[in-house]
Design a protein around this motif. Sequence first.
Motif, PDB file in Angstrom:
ATOM      1  N   LYS A  54       0.828  -1.217   0.000  1.00 30.85           N
ATOM      2  CA  LYS A  54       0.000   0.000   0.000  1.00 30.85           C
ATOM      3  C   LYS A  54       0.857   1.258   0.000  1.00 30.85           C
ATOM      4  N   HIS A  55       1.889   1.269   0.826  1.00 28.72           N
ATOM      5  CA  HIS A  55       2.754   2.447   0.932  1.00 28.72           C
ATOM      6  C   HIS A  55       3.446   2.739  -0.393  1.00 28.72           C
ATOM      7  N   VAL A  56       3.997   1.719  -1.029  1.00 29.36           N
ATOM      8  CA  VAL A  56       4.717   1.937  -2.281  1.00 29.36           C
ATOM      9  C   VAL A  56       3.753   2.375  -3.381  1.00 29.36           C
ATOM     10  N   THR A  57       2.540   1.872  -3.359  1.00 27.39           N
ATOM     11  CA  THR A  57       1.516   2.316  -4.317  1.00 27.39           C
ATOM     12  C   THR A  57       1.259   3.810  -4.150  1.00 27.39           C
ATOM     13  N   ALA A  58       1.023   4.221  -2.924  1.00 28.00           N
ATOM     14  CA  ALA A  58       0.761   5.643  -2.651  1.00 28.00           C
ATOM     15  C   ALA A  58       1.975   6.501  -2.986  1.00 28.00           C
ATOM     16  N   THR A  59       3.161   5.997  -2.689  1.00 27.11           N
ATOM     17  CA  THR A  59       4.386   6.736  -2.986  1.00 27.11           C
ATOM     18  C   THR A  59       4.541   6.940  -4.492  1.00 27.11           C
ATOM     19  N   GLU A  60       4.325   5.885  -5.258  1.00 29.73           N
ATOM     20  CA  GLU A  60       4.460   6.002  -6.709  1.00 29.73           C
ATOM     21  C   GLU A  60       3.455   7.004  -7.269  1.00 29.73           C
ATOM     22  N   ARG A  61       2.222   6.930  -6.793  1.00 31.45           N
ATOM     23  CA  ARG A  61       1.216   7.896  -7.258  1.00 31.45           C
ATOM     24  C   ARG A  61       1.588   9.316  -6.832  1.00 31.45           C
ATOM     25  N   GLY A  62       2.123   9.465  -5.632  1.00 28.73           N
ATOM     26  CA  GLY A  62       2.546  10.784  -5.168  1.00 28.73           C
ATOM     27  C   GLY A  62       3.630  11.376  -6.050  1.00 28.73           C
ATOM     28  N   ASP A 101      -4.528  -2.698  -7.005  1.00 28.46           N
ATOM     29  CA  ASP A 101      -4.340  -1.242  -7.017  1.00 28.46           C
ATOM     30  C   ASP A 101      -2.893  -0.889  -7.347  1.00 28.46           C
ATOM     31  N   TYR A 102      -1.950  -1.663  -6.841  1.00 25.51           N
ATOM     32  CA  TYR A 102      -0.534  -1.448  -7.149  1.00 25.51           C
ATOM     33  C   TYR A 102      -0.279  -1.630  -8.645  1.00 25.51           C
ATOM     34  N   GLU A 103      -0.880  -2.663  -9.215  1.00 28.26           N
ATOM     35  CA  GLU A 103      -0.722  -2.898 -10.654  1.00 28.26           C
ATOM     36  C   GLU A 103      -1.344  -1.763 -11.468  1.00 28.26           C
ATOM     37  N   GLN A 104      -2.461  -1.213 -10.989  1.00 24.60           N
ATOM     38  CA  GLN A 104      -3.073  -0.067 -11.665  1.00 24.60           C
ATOM     39  C   GLN A 104      -2.162   1.157 -11.576  1.00 24.60           C
ATOM     40  N   ALA A 105      -1.567   1.386 -10.428  1.00 28.35           N
ATOM     41  CA  ALA A 105      -0.634   2.511 -10.278  1.00 28.35           C
ATOM     42  C   ALA A 105       0.547   2.348 -11.228  1.00 28.35           C
ATOM     43  N   GLU A 151      13.288   3.559  -4.055  1.00 25.15           N
ATOM     44  CA  GLU A 151      12.259   3.432  -3.012  1.00 25.15           C
ATOM     45  C   GLU A 151      11.617   2.051  -3.039  1.00 25.15           C
ATOM     46  N   THR A 152      11.290   1.577  -4.228  1.00 22.88           N
ATOM     47  CA  THR A 152      10.644   0.268  -4.355  1.00 22.88           C
ATOM     48  C   THR A 152      11.593  -0.840  -3.929  1.00 22.88           C
ATOM     49  N   ALA A 153      12.862  -0.744  -4.336  1.00 24.93           N
ATOM     50  CA  ALA A 153      13.845  -1.760  -3.944  1.00 24.93           C
ATOM     51  C   ALA A 153      14.036  -1.793  -2.428  1.00 24.93           C
ATOM     52  N   ARG A 154      14.084  -0.622  -1.807  1.00 26.61           N
ATOM     53  CA  ARG A 154      14.247  -0.567  -0.351  1.00 26.61           C
ATOM     54  C   ARG A 154      13.106  -1.313   0.329  1.00 26.61           C
ATOM     55  N   HIS A 155      11.887  -1.054  -0.124  1.00 26.23           N
ATOM     56  CA  HIS A 155      10.739  -1.682   0.527  1.00 26.23           C
ATOM     57  C   HIS A 155      10.570  -3.143   0.121  1.00 26.23           C
ATOM     58  N   ALA A 156      11.051  -3.513  -1.055  1.00 27.07           N
ATOM     59  CA  ALA A 156      11.048  -4.942  -1.417  1.00 27.07           C
ATOM     60  C   ALA A 156      11.953  -5.712  -0.448  1.00 27.07           C
ATOM     61  N   GLY A 157      13.076  -5.110  -0.079  1.00 24.22           N
ATOM     62  CA  GLY A 157      13.955  -5.736   0.908  1.00 24.22           C
ATOM     63  C   GLY A 157      13.291  -5.856   2.269  1.00 24.22           C
ATOM     64  N   HIS A 158      12.583  -4.796   2.671  1.00 24.75           N
ATOM     65  CA  HIS A 158      11.831  -4.881   3.940  1.00 24.75           C
ATOM     66  C   HIS A 158      10.820  -6.025   3.873  1.00 24.75           C
ATOM     67  N   ALA A 159      10.103  -6.112   2.755  1.00 27.63           N
ATOM     68  CA  ALA A 159       9.069  -7.142   2.608  1.00 27.63           C
ATOM     69  C   ALA A 159       9.685  -8.543   2.646  1.00 27.63           C
ATOM     70  N   ASP A 160      10.880  -8.698   2.056  1.00 32.70           N
ATOM     71  CA  ASP A 160      11.557 -10.002   2.114  1.00 32.70           C
ATOM     72  C   ASP A 160      11.810 -10.428   3.560  1.00 32.70           C
TER      73      ASP A 160
END
Length: 195
Positions: A54-62, A101-105, A151-160
């Motif tokens: 959700k956060h990365v989706t909102a960040t990308e849209r922002g 929603d992420y895919e739509q963003a 930003e996405t890579a950083r959070h992908a690492g968190h998610a891992d």
Amino acid sequence: MSGNVRPVRDERDGLLAYLAQQRYVLRLAAYGLTDEQARLVPTRSALSVGGLIKHVTATERGWMDTLLQREPPGTLEERTRKYQDDFRLTEEETLAAVIADYEQAARETEEIVAGIADLGQPVPVPKGVPWFPPDVKAWSVRWVLLHLIQETARHAGHADIIREHIDGATAFPLMAAAESWPASPWLKPWQPSPS
């Protein structure tokens, strides 16, 4: 999509391909999770897999709003509350809906970038944001895309890390399961634990 970015045609294609790859590996961290598991916060942080998506989706849209110089919707108070809510998957939300929603963003970003002729086009730095440099007047579209990859890579690492705490699953076995790779002596596709 595999573990590596495909060969790229040019700079624009490369930036979008690397961003797509990072989005993919972030979504892989959610592969096979239930909504309840996607809400779990198994580490000392307040992060969950669903909340990170959700956060990365909102960040990308922002960032697309910034790129297009669109005013974000809502009051400052509403935007602050939304920012905080974007770090968690609520009981009313499903992981499938958040991923959709992420895919739509992602599609929106690709359409916006396709409509910009020059990746060097200036993107004015919003004023009064404490984490933006006061001495820089503009970034470029190129810079915005590189920042989104970072930003996405950083959070992908968190998610891992969060996913590994949930059920021990790691990136390549998840990728092998998602892409139906055959088992090999050195890599077994992830399988859910028997309940």
